[in-house]
Design a protein around this motif. Structure first.
Motif, mmCIF file in Angstrom:
data_model
loop_
_atom_site.group_PDB
_atom_site.id
_atom_site.type_symbol
_atom_site.label_atom_id
_atom_site.label_comp_id
_atom_site.label_asym_id
_atom_site.label_seq_id
_atom_site.Cartn_x
_atom_site.Cartn_y
_atom_site.Cartn_z
ATOM 1 N N TYR A 20 6.691 -15.229 3.357
ATOM 2 C CA TYR A 20 7.049 -14.803 1.992
ATOM 3 C C TYR A 20 7.776 -15.923 1.250
ATOM 4 C CZ TYR A 20 6.145 -10.168 4.014
ATOM 5 O OH TYR A 20 5.583 -9.086 4.642
ATOM 6 N N HIS A 32 3.632 -10.299 -8.754
ATOM 7 C CA HIS A 32 2.745 -9.175 -8.457
ATOM 8 C C HIS A 32 1.964 -9.432 -7.163
ATOM 9 C CE1 HIS A 32 -0.023 -5.867 -9.099
ATOM 10 N NE2 HIS A 32 -1.038 -6.690 -8.977
ATOM 11 N N GLN A 34 2.769 -11.584 -4.763
ATOM 12 C CA GLN A 34 3.720 -11.625 -3.652
ATOM 13 C C GLN A 34 4.067 -10.216 -3.175
ATOM 14 O OE1 GLN A 34 7.156 -14.346 -4.100
ATOM 15 N NE2 GLN A 34 6.076 -15.254 -5.833
ATOM 16 N N ARG A 35 4.287 -9.302 -4.125
ATOM 17 C CA ARG A 35 4.609 -7.913 -3.756
ATOM 18 C C ARG A 35 3.443 -7.265 -3.015
ATOM 19 N NH1 ARG A 35 7.461 -7.670 -8.823
ATOM 20 N NH2 ARG A 35 5.555 -6.976 -9.860
ATOM 21 N N ASN A 36 2.211 -7.524 -3.489
ATOM 22 C CA ASN A 36 1.028 -6.977 -2.819
ATOM 23 C C ASN A 36 0.939 -7.457 -1.373
ATOM 24 O OD1 ASN A 36 -0.043 -5.309 -4.713
ATOM 25 N ND2 ASN A 36 -1.509 -6.759 -5.524
ATOM 26 N N LYS A 38 3.338 -8.570 0.516
ATOM 27 C CA LYS A 38 4.453 -8.032 1.296
ATOM 28 C C LYS A 38 4.176 -6.582 1.697
ATOM 29 C CE LYS A 38 9.463 -8.558 1.257
ATOM 30 N NZ LYS A 38 10.618 -9.057 0.483
ATOM 31 N N GLN A 39 3.662 -5.797 0.770
ATOM 32 C CA GLN A 39 3.360 -4.398 1.045
ATOM 33 C C GLN A 39 2.271 -4.262 2.111
ATOM 34 O OE1 GLN A 39 1.968 -2.255 -2.389
ATOM 35 N NE2 GLN A 39 1.737 -0.341 -1.310
#
Length: 309
Positions: A20, A32, A34-36, A38-39
């Motif tokens: 990350y 956006h 990065q969040r995807n 990570k999820q």
């Protein structure tokens, strides 16, 4: 009762945290994306942990296929499943780069093919109808300049919003654009786009409240937001009585379609749009088969039947 979640061991968590940080500091991906990542990676790590996996080095192609199968069983859309596998491939590539893995077990596993709907475009008459904005207040001039520039240069919404005054040259008709992955390119613009950007620059100071580098600003004086651009364009579509819903992406796609219809130069349109792969441009530009067949018949040396002697 809430379902208990197996705590992840450091051996799974730490490599993810390093990945990350790598995405944030070196790859320059959007928040956006990065969040995807990570999820998706977090969900897969939890599932693997529940099945007894404690180290990423234990994961082989069989485990990856099992992760894909679980996603399908959980009702994931094909696009979400493709994102999940893409994030896993990127993560394993990162581990290979760091010498923690010798091969990428996710390379040979693909998501089920998904139907990609072709984005609709406006025809030339609809574009003319939309852009016939004759109001002369600063906000209307700004909106027409934004729409003329999106259609005149084929910009993405994020690219339009990110333009600073210093990035644009009316004299040379060039814009410095920061595209996906922070890749910079120069985009030409001319005609109505150039004229209306010039008009906007003359009245822009009426909305300024202080120092602001952004080319397009809101009525509050700061850089205009993505949502505001979308909202204003939709409103202009209704006000100008255009039949279809107006969005920034539709203007970009209309640019691509009209440029390709006029030039038949797919490679040039690819460069103008800032697409890394020409296959993406082919999706945006819906040339019909009949046109392609005509080009083939005219161009291929063995497409013509020999006349009988």
């Amino acid at each position: 009762m809430t379902e208990s979640v197996t705590p992840l061991p450091d051996s799974l968590i730490r490599p993810l945290e390093r990945f990350y940080e790598y995405l944030r500091s070196e790859k320059g991906l959007s928040l956006h994306t990065q969040r995807n990542y990570k999820q998706q990676l977090g969900a897969m790590a939890e599932h693997l942990c529940q099945l007894g996996v404690r180290h990423w080095q234990q994961v082989d192609a069989g485990w990856v296929r099992q992760l894909a199968s679980k996603g399908m069983r959980d009702g994931m859309k094909a696009s979400s499943l493709a994102t999940r596998l893409s994030s896993l491939r990127s993560f394993f590539d990162f581990l290979i780069l760091r010498g923690e893995l010798s091969a990428n077990p996710a390379k040979g596993v693909s998501a089920p093919r998904k139907q990609r709907p072709l984005p609709k475009n406006l025809d030339v008459d609809e574009m003319a109808q939309l852009l016939e904005v004759d109001e002369d207040d600063p906000l209307s001039i700004r909106d027409r300049a934004m729409m003329e520039l999106m259609y005149g240069a084929g910009l993405r919404l994020a690219e339009l919003v990110a333009i600073d005054v210093r990035d644009i040259s009316l004299r040379s008709g060039e814009i410095r654009v920061l595209g996906k992955g922070n890749k910079e390119r120069k985009v030409p613009f001319a005609g109505q786009a150039k004229e209306w950007v010039g008009r906007w620059l003359k009245v822009r100071s009426a909305l300024l409240k202080g120092p602001e580098p952004a080319l397009f600003i809101s009525k509050l004086g700061g850089r205009i937001s993505h949502r505001s651009v979308q909202k204003r364009m939709a409103e202009w579509g209704q006000k100008q009585s255009v039949a279809s819903h107006i969005s920034p992406h539709k203007l970009r796609h209309s640019f691509a379609t009209h440029m390709l219809e006029s030039s038949n130069n797919l490679r040039a349109v690819q460069e103008l749009l800032g697409h890394e792969n020409i296959s993406t441009t082919q999706i945006y530009t819906h040339l019909d088969f009949q046109h392609l067949a005509q080009v083939y018949d005219q161009a291929h040396p063995r497409a013509h039947k020999k006349s009988k002697e």
